[in-house]
Motif scaffolding. Structure first.
Motif, short mmCIF file in Angstrom:
data_model
loop_
_atom_site.label_atom_id
_atom_site.label_comp_id
_atom_site.label_asym_id
_atom_site.label_seq_id
_atom_site.Cartn_x
_atom_site.Cartn_y
_atom_site.Cartn_z
N GLU B 366 47.91 -35.77 25.27
CA GLU B 366 47.45 -35.45 23.92
C GLU B 366 45.93 -35.52 23.79
O GLU B 366 45.38 -35.14 22.77
N TYR B 368 43.53 -35.10 26.81
CA TYR B 368 42.90 -34.90 28.11
C TYR B 368 41.52 -34.26 27.97
O TYR B 368 40.73 -34.28 28.89
N ARG B 369 41.24 -33.66 26.81
CA ARG B 369 39.93 -33.05 26.63
C ARG B 369 38.87 -34.05 26.17
O ARG B 369 37.68 -33.72 26.12
N SER B 374 38.03 -36.18 30.83
CA SER B 374 37.54 -35.00 31.54
C SER B 374 36.09 -34.76 31.18
O SER B 374 35.63 -35.12 30.09
N GLY B 377 35.36 -29.86 32.18
CA GLY B 377 36.57 -29.22 32.68
C GLY B 377 37.17 -29.88 33.90
O GLY B 377 38.24 -29.49 34.35
#
Lengths: 349, 518
Positions: B366, B368-369, B374, B377
């Motif tokens: 939910e 990962y960005r 990260s 990318g």
């Protein structure tokens, strides 16, 4: 006999599975070779020699493997996202078409600029070709197996029309072929006085890049999640539609690149027999590789070796080179069984 | 109980030393049971204790590795459902095995008639069906198509199907999972009539209430072993719960808290369906901080649409959704997560987790960005694994480690994983949709404890559950959902269980009476 799921599949088993499958396939095909009356061991010996036994044989195998790696990657990328792209053949021809158009003298640029441009044009053409079916799939639920498969024939007829019409080479003695790409658009050779071209290096580089993307980047992470469980991916807030479309662009692009590289690296011009079914063989390559980008390289080399070797064998013995098709098909079937056995355990009762 | 000539109840079924292994898992460990005519035996145990396996062996779906079965004094050949049927054993599965497009009569008679007879004697079949139905209080309409029946009616058809085949031993697998309290009561009434007629009944359950409501004897299975057999009247809930789990269990109880400002407000929200009646019909609801709002109802009355609305998966066609005072435009799951909604989906396998991926990959799904996981990318896999190890420890997820494939986890641990993924981030609103469905007592009390902890920390909890006991145990206020409509909030305790049952069945005419009682 029953199948029971394994709790885990050990790495050794996963590596052994394709090897075992290929050995089993060769053993099964030995019966067919024997049926023709040829001595089996000598036939296989000739096959191996014909595929790997000399500088010429080896470079021919590698040349043959180049488009197979690219179409194999195209299929693997799409299948991992559960986008069933059966249209790599058509996307390959669209890529080749773009290559002869862009590289045919329309642009007069130095090679270092023209070659990337031609290859990118090929990728774009292939990608856009798959984008249509992908949009239909995510928007209206149209089965992409049907649309991508049928689009292959549409593309072939389009290419045929263009080769008989506007793209026909005026110097081509009336054959349905395009004018060749200009010298600045040709890919450099990797080994002098052979047909092996830089397309191989590009294909290998892309295989490694895709593997890194798959395991290290959020793109690969999203792709795997959407492929394994689109509902859970959507629930977690991933942009599933965009991920599908971008996978389609990448998959089609890889197949298109295969076509552009064949034109710029090998043939020089476009004909209707540019590909002996590289797009369809890409499906076999991807399945043999269990959709792993690095596995694709191995599988493509194997299939290329079988085809090149069988050609050599059939020239020396009364075994028709169709045996290559049978061997590849048998390998795929054995691989499917082997793949099943890595995930399940066979039990009595 | 029916007595034999000697005055002892007749033994109709005897299982001796039944052992069944799946790979390394010992599903049944030399289980021995006897069943008497006229007896209702409750087979109690947590999920995975081996109840269903044992009954599947009895009915011939599985073959036991060791042990024997005797029905009415004769050995039962293993691995043959037909032999079980002929021996007078009938089974009603948890998931019904009816043909939706056929009538009740056809469903009951199918397979009982010879293929070689040109005309079937439907009049006699109908008469027999009606006679059975009347005798045992199983009211059905023989000509109704099964697709049009309610879940309770379908279950009656399943039971009739077994009785029509002359079953003298009836096995019911979790029969009340899908019923309203009234339907359950009527089922237990049927069971009493059956046993009065000399039949014997085994019913599989993990709910304590039913055991005391309906059984004469209770057998407790734990981890494949039969740990105890008692006359139901000789035992009590606490004792049985301990036997089931193997240790003492303390149920979670909410402490009284003053509710804060509203975090979620639905005003006249309508969610359309593809055909006809809307899934949610002009729903009004408010969830405040430090408050658990329970949504009770029979499955399929709009709970899924309500959960999907709050999850951001579907949009309101009319009406407004307000989160923390600000209206929500164009909700999607990512936006809901950003706004501080922790979502526990009703189907953890297919919507909550990607089974083929690892624990750490699921834990960051939910967010990962976020920079923590990260950069440009590129996944920060080390950071993600470290984070996963912490959540695994904090939420007591039993798994080999962050690299374990999620599909190898048990249901309870999957749910802990989802709790860890959502609750670790101090949510303002928790949507808990069937949060304990299919979980065993230990995991249930863990989940409940975590939800109440989040409530105490200031979150509002929207609890959607088909398990009325769960709602009564946790909720501050309750609303009943029926055919997409929601009753006003009733403070927990205002309506009796039978009143709630009536509301769940759609008898909203009693609402004024409940509301006026205040």
């Amino acid at each position: 006999m029953r199948l029971e799921p394994r709790a885990d599949s050990p790495l050794a088993l996963q590596v052994f599975a394709p090897v075992g499958a290929v050995v089993a396939a060769l053993a099964l095909c030995a019966a067919l070779v024997a049926w023709t009356g040829a001595p089996v061991l000598r036939a296989y010996g000739l096959l191996i020699e014909g595929a790997l036994g000399s500088r010429f044989a080896l470079t021919e195998t590698l040349t043959r493997a180049t488009p197979l790696i690219l179409t194999g990657l195209a299929v693997a990328v799409a299948f991992r996202a559960k986008l069933w792209n059966i249209g790599a053949e058509g996307q390959l021809y669209m890529g080749a078409l773009a290559a002869v158009v862009v590289g045919g003298g329309m642009l007069d640029l130095p090679a270092w600029l023209l070659i990337p441009l031609v290859l990118l044009a090929g990728m774009a053409a292939g990608g856009v070709t798959l984008l249509g079916p992908a949009v239909l799939k995510v928007r209206f639920g149209v089965d992409e197996v049907v649309t991508t498969l049928l689009l292959n024939f549409v593309v072939l007829l389009l290419v045929s029309m263009l080769l008989e019409g506007p793209l026909k080479d005026p110097m081509g003695m009336g054959w349905p072929q395009s004018a060749p790409v200009i010298a600045a658009a040709e890919l450099p050779k990797l080994v002098a006085r052979t047909r092996l071209h830089a397309g191989l290096a590009i294909a290998l580089g892309l295989a490694v890049l895709l593997w890194l993307m798959d395991t290290r980047t959020i793109w690969g992470y999203e792709n795997r999640a959407v492929g394994a469980n689109p509902r859970a991916a959507a629930f977690a807030g991933m942009p599933v539609t965009w991920i599908m479309l971008r996978t389609a662009l990448l998959s089609g692009g890889l197949a298109g690149l295969a076509g552009a590289a064949e034109v710029c690296g090998l043939k020089g011009y476009l004909t209707l027999d540019l590909s002996p079914g590289f797009g369809y063989s890409g499906i076999v390559v991807a399945m043999l590789a269990q959709l792993h980008p690095l596995g694709v390289v191995g599988a493509a080399l194997f299939i290329a070796a079988v085809f090149v070797g069988a050609d050599a064998m059939s020239r020396a013995m009364p075994v028709p080179n169709y045996i290559a098709d049978v061997m590849v098909a048998t390998s795929l079937l054995c691989m499917l069984v082997a793949g099943l056995l890595t995930r399940y355990r066979l039990r009595r009762g | 109980m029916a007595l034999s000539a000697t005055g002892e109840p007749e033994v109709v079924l005897r299982l001796v030393g039944i052992t069944k292994r799946f790979g390394t898992l010992l599903a049944n460990d030399s289980v021995s049971l006897t069943l008497h005519a006229g007896e209702v035996l409750a087979l109690l145990g947590e999920n995975g204790a081996g109840k269903t396996t044992l009954m599947n062996i009895l009915f011939g779906h599985y073959v036991a590795d060791e042990g024997t079965i005797e029905a009415f004094g004769r050995p039962l050949p293993p691995g043959s459902p037909r032999a079980a049927l002929e021996a007078g054993i009938g089974m009603v599965h948890q998931h019904f095995t009816l043909a939706d497009n056929l009538s009740v009569l056809d469903n009951v008679t199918v397979g009982t008639e010879s293929l070689w007879r040109i005309r079937s004697d439907r009049r006699a079949a109908r008469a027999r069906l009606l006679e059975l139905a009347q005798r045992f209080g199983l009211e059905v309409r023989p000509d109704a198509v099964v697709a049009d029946l309610s879940v309770g009616e379908r279950q009656r058809v399943e039971i009739l199907k077994a009785l029509y085949r002359d079953a003298r031993i009836l096995i019911l697998d979790e029969p009340t999972a899908v019923l309203t309290p009234q339907e359950s009561a009527s089922l237990f009434d049927t069971l009493r009539r059956l046993t009065a007629d000399g039949l014997a009944v085994v019913f599989i359950s993990h709910k304590m209430n039913e055991v005391f409501a309906a059984s004469d004897t209770v057998a407790v299975l734990r981890a494949g072993k039969l740990v105890a057999t008692h006359a139901t009247s000789d035992t009590d809930r606490t004792r049985l719960a301990e036997l089931m789990v193997g240790r003492a269990v303390t149920p979670a109880a909410p402490q009284p808290l003053a509710a804060g400002e509203p975090v979620l407000e639905l005003s006249h929200v309508t969610v359309a369906s593809d055909h006809g009646r809307p899934l949610l019909d002009a729903v009004d609801l408010a969830v405040r901080r430090r408050q658990v709002i329970g949504i009770a109802g029979v499955s399929g009355n709009g709970q899924t649409a309500l959960a999907e609305l709050v999850s951001g998966l579907v949009h309101a066609e009319a009406g407004s959704v307000t989160l923390k005072g600000a209206p929500v435009e164009r909700a999607d799951p990512a936006a809901m997560i950003r706004l501080g909604v922790a979502r526990i989906p009703e189907d953890r396998h297919s919507a909550g987790l990607v089974g083929a991926m690892t624990v750490w990959e699921n834990l960051i799904a939910e967010r990962y960005r976020a920079p923590a996981f990260s950069r440009l990318g590129i996944l920060r896999r080390g950071a993600a694994r470290t984070y996963a190890r912490r959540v695994i420890a904090d939420f007591d997820v039993r798994c080999p480690g962050p690299e374990a494939r999620t599909q190898t986890l048990s249901g309870g641990n999957m749910q802990k994983l989802i709790l860890g993924r959502t609750l670790a981030h101090k949510p303002d609103l928790i949507l808990a949709s069937q949060p304990t469905r299919g979980l065993d007592i230990g995991a249930v009390s863990y989940v409940h404890g975590r939800l109440l902890e989040a409530r105490a920390a200031g979150a509002g909890v929207l609890l959607i559950s088909e398990d009325l006991d769960e709602i009564l145990a946790l909720a501050d206020s309750i609303a009943v959902i029926h055919r997409g409509r929601l009753t006003p909030l009733l403070p927990n305790g205002r309506a009796s269980i039978s009143q709630l049952g009536l509301l769940m069945a759609g008898h909203w005419d009693i609402l004024p009476e409940i509301l006026d009682a205040a």
